[in-house]
Scaffold this motif. Structure first.
Motif, mmCIF file in Angstrom:
data_model
loop_
_atom_site.group_PDB
_atom_site.id
_atom_site.type_symbol
_atom_site.label_atom_id
_atom_site.label_comp_id
_atom_site.label_asym_id
_atom_site.label_seq_id
_atom_site.Cartn_x
_atom_site.Cartn_y
_atom_site.Cartn_z
ATOM 1 N N GLU A 189 11.105 10.943 0.331
ATOM 2 C CA GLU A 189 12.081 10.212 1.128
ATOM 3 C C GLU A 189 11.969 10.527 2.615
ATOM 4 O OE1 GLU A 189 16.915 9.458 1.174
ATOM 5 O OE2 GLU A 189 15.866 9.892 -0.713
ATOM 6 N N LYS A 190 11.791 11.797 2.966
ATOM 7 C CA LYS A 190 11.693 12.154 4.385
ATOM 8 C C LYS A 190 10.450 11.548 5.017
ATOM 9 C CE LYS A 190 14.333 16.466 4.322
ATOM 10 N NZ LYS A 190 14.286 17.931 4.540
ATOM 11 N N ARG A 191 9.326 11.651 4.321
ATOM 12 C CA ARG A 191 8.076 11.106 4.871
ATOM 13 C C ARG A 191 8.088 9.582 4.879
ATOM 14 N NH1 ARG A 191 3.245 12.955 1.715
ATOM 15 N NH2 ARG A 191 4.690 13.152 -0.033
ATOM 16 N N TYR A 192 8.775 9.004 3.906
ATOM 17 C CA TYR A 192 8.835 7.546 3.817
ATOM 18 C C TYR A 192 9.756 6.963 4.881
ATOM 19 C CZ TYR A 192 8.895 2.931 1.594
ATOM 20 O OH TYR A 192 8.755 1.582 1.349
ATOM 21 N N GLY A 193 10.746 7.750 5.278
ATOM 22 C CA GLY A 193 11.712 7.265 6.258
ATOM 23 C C GLY A 193 12.942 6.669 5.612
ATOM 24 N N GLY A 194 13.229 7.095 4.392
ATOM 25 C CA GLY A 194 14.349 6.576 3.618
ATOM 26 C C GLY A 194 13.944 6.452 2.167
ATOM 27 N N PRO A 195 14.830 5.968 1.313
ATOM 28 C CA PRO A 195 14.487 5.824 -0.100
ATOM 29 C C PRO A 195 13.394 4.766 -0.301
ATOM 30 C CG PRO A 195 16.869 5.694 0.257
ATOM 31 C CD PRO A 195 16.222 5.586 1.596
ATOM 32 N N PRO A 196 12.331 5.087 -1.049
ATOM 33 C CA PRO A 196 11.321 4.064 -1.364
ATOM 34 C C PRO A 196 11.900 3.039 -2.333
ATOM 35 C CG PRO A 196 10.843 6.100 -2.533
ATOM 36 C CD PRO A 196 11.997 6.394 -1.622
ATOM 37 N N PRO A 197 11.270 1.859 -2.447
ATOM 38 C CA PRO A 197 11.830 0.792 -3.297
ATOM 39 C C PRO A 197 11.852 1.133 -4.777
ATOM 40 C CG PRO A 197 9.669 0.186 -2.449
ATOM 41 C CD PRO A 197 10.076 1.421 -1.719
ATOM 42 N N CYS A 198 10.919 1.962 -5.219
ATOM 43 C CA CYS A 198 10.896 2.449 -6.600
ATOM 44 C C CYS A 198 10.632 3.946 -6.562
ATOM 45 C CB CYS A 198 9.809 1.750 -7.413
ATOM 46 S SG CYS A 198 10.095 -0.007 -7.706
ATOM 47 N N THR A 199 10.734 4.591 -7.702
ATOM 48 C CA THR A 199 10.463 6.025 -7.758
ATOM 49 C C THR A 199 8.970 6.257 -7.944
ATOM 50 O OG1 THR A 199 12.623 6.444 -8.763
ATOM 51 C CG2 THR A 199 10.968 8.180 -8.948
ATOM 52 N N PRO A 200 8.296 6.857 -6.945
ATOM 53 C CA PRO A 200 6.865 7.129 -7.108
ATOM 54 C C PRO A 200 6.666 8.297 -8.071
ATOM 55 C CG PRO A 200 7.622 7.975 -4.988
ATOM 56 C CD PRO A 200 8.792 7.268 -5.618
ATOM 57 N N MET A 201 5.783 8.114 -9.042
ATOM 58 C CA MET A 201 5.585 9.134 -10.071
ATOM 59 C C MET A 201 4.100 9.429 -10.244
ATOM 60 S SD MET A 201 8.502 8.228 -12.901
ATOM 61 C CE MET A 201 8.727 9.965 -13.306
ATOM 62 N N LEU A 202 3.811 10.699 -10.396
ATOM 63 C CA LEU A 202 2.416 11.152 -10.515
ATOM 64 C C LEU A 202 2.253 11.981 -11.771
ATOM 65 C CD1 LEU A 202 -0.299 11.145 -8.852
ATOM 66 C CD2 LEU A 202 0.397 13.419 -8.051
ATOM 67 N N ARG A 203 1.169 11.744 -12.455
ATOM 68 C CA ARG A 203 0.776 12.549 -13.607
ATOM 69 C C ARG A 203 -0.523 13.242 -13.234
ATOM 70 N NH1 ARG A 203 -2.614 11.917 -18.159
ATOM 71 N NH2 ARG A 203 -1.764 12.734 -20.131
ATOM 72 N N SER A 204 -0.494 14.564 -13.178
ATOM 73 C CA SER A 204 -1.681 15.323 -12.762
ATOM 74 C C SER A 204 -2.818 15.130 -13.760
ATOM 75 C CB SER A 204 -1.345 16.805 -12.637
ATOM 76 O OG SER A 204 -0.335 17.016 -11.687
ATOM 77 N N LYS A 205 -4.023 15.339 -13.276
ATOM 78 C CA LYS A 205 -5.155 15.201 -14.203
ATOM 79 C C LYS A 205 -5.081 16.276 -15.269
ATOM 80 C CE LYS A 205 -8.649 17.753 -11.524
ATOM 81 N NZ LYS A 205 -9.980 17.617 -10.882
ATOM 82 N N LYS A 206 -5.629 15.968 -16.412
ATOM 83 C CA LYS A 206 -5.551 16.843 -17.574
ATOM 84 C C LYS A 206 -6.234 18.169 -17.279
ATOM 85 C CE LYS A 206 -6.252 16.614 -22.577
ATOM 86 N NZ LYS A 206 -6.819 15.782 -23.688
ATOM 87 N N GLN A 207 -5.538 19.256 -17.591
ATOM 88 C CA GLN A 207 -6.076 20.603 -17.337
ATOM 89 C C GLN A 207 -6.900 21.097 -18.518
ATOM 90 O OE1 GLN A 207 -5.692 22.044 -14.292
ATOM 91 N NE2 GLN A 207 -4.676 20.101 -13.759
#
Length: 207
Positions: A189-207
């Motif tokens: 949110e801080k880097r975007y400058g406010g709430p993004p339109p959707c929730t960005p989600m990341l799944r790390s690569k398989k360990q």
């Protein structure tokens, strides 16, 4: 086999377009009009996804779940983004389709939809290679049967097989599936400058 995830083909495009329009009915019709202009743009976009690979855009894959009549009733659009490939700004025009030659389509409205999402996407994924799950949708009459979960499992396996992370923009309705598949919400949110339109989600690569 009904319920099994397979890759779509060009014969499926009319059904894929119908699903897309159902998902973006009401307010969504401002960006994706349900008329001949919108049909032409969607047809060309799915032709892009199902066509030959291009050096200039991520490799796109469309997976579907079919009913007993072999008709697609759920779909996922995923892209294999190579290191350094552009996912920002107007990159949607190469991934989907340009529309400046289609009267009745508004590039401005499409940009208002795609470009804020691209900004969040870039803040999370940067220029690293990853699988981008852009859309997962199910026909309304076929919901509640696990099709969306099956498509998410297909996409995350694709990322695992390639040994790369997986990214998506989540809405409230899909948060549970995302959590179960190992995605973590990203606080930008801080880097975007406010709430993004959707929730960005990341799944790390398989360990």
């Amino acid at each position: 086999m009904a319920g099994k995830v397979t890759l779509a083909n060009t014969d499926d495009i009319p059904d894929l377009m119908e699903m897309f329009w159902e998902a973006f009915s009401g307010p969504g019709e401002v960006m994706f009009p349900h008329n001949e202009a919108g049909r032409k743009w969607l047809q060309r976009s799915f032709d892009n996804f199902l066509g030959q690979k291009s050096y200039y855009r991520p490799e796109s894959k469309v997976a579907v779940v079919r009913n007993v009549n072999s008709k697609p009733v759920a779909l996922a659009i995923a892209h294999i983004v190579g290191p350094g490939q552009n996912i920002t700004g107007n990159s949607w025009k190469t991934r989907w389709s340009r529309c400046d030659d289609i009267p009745g389509m508004s590039e401005e409205k499409l940009a208002e939809f795609f470009e804020p999402l691209a900004k969040a996407h870039h803040l999370v994924a940067g220029k690293e290679g990853h699988v981008f799950i852009e859309f997962v949708m199910t026909k309304s009459k076929s919901r509640g049967r696990g099709y969306a979960s099956a498509l998410m499992e297909w996409a995350t396996k694709l990322a695992d097989d390639l040994d790369i992370p997986c990214y998506l923009d989540a809405g409230m309705r899909g948060m549970g599936i995302c959590d179960r598949c190992g995605f973590k919400a990203q606080d930008i949110e801080k880097r975007y400058g406010g709430p993004p339109p959707c929730t960005p989600m990341l799944r790390s690569k398989k360990q």
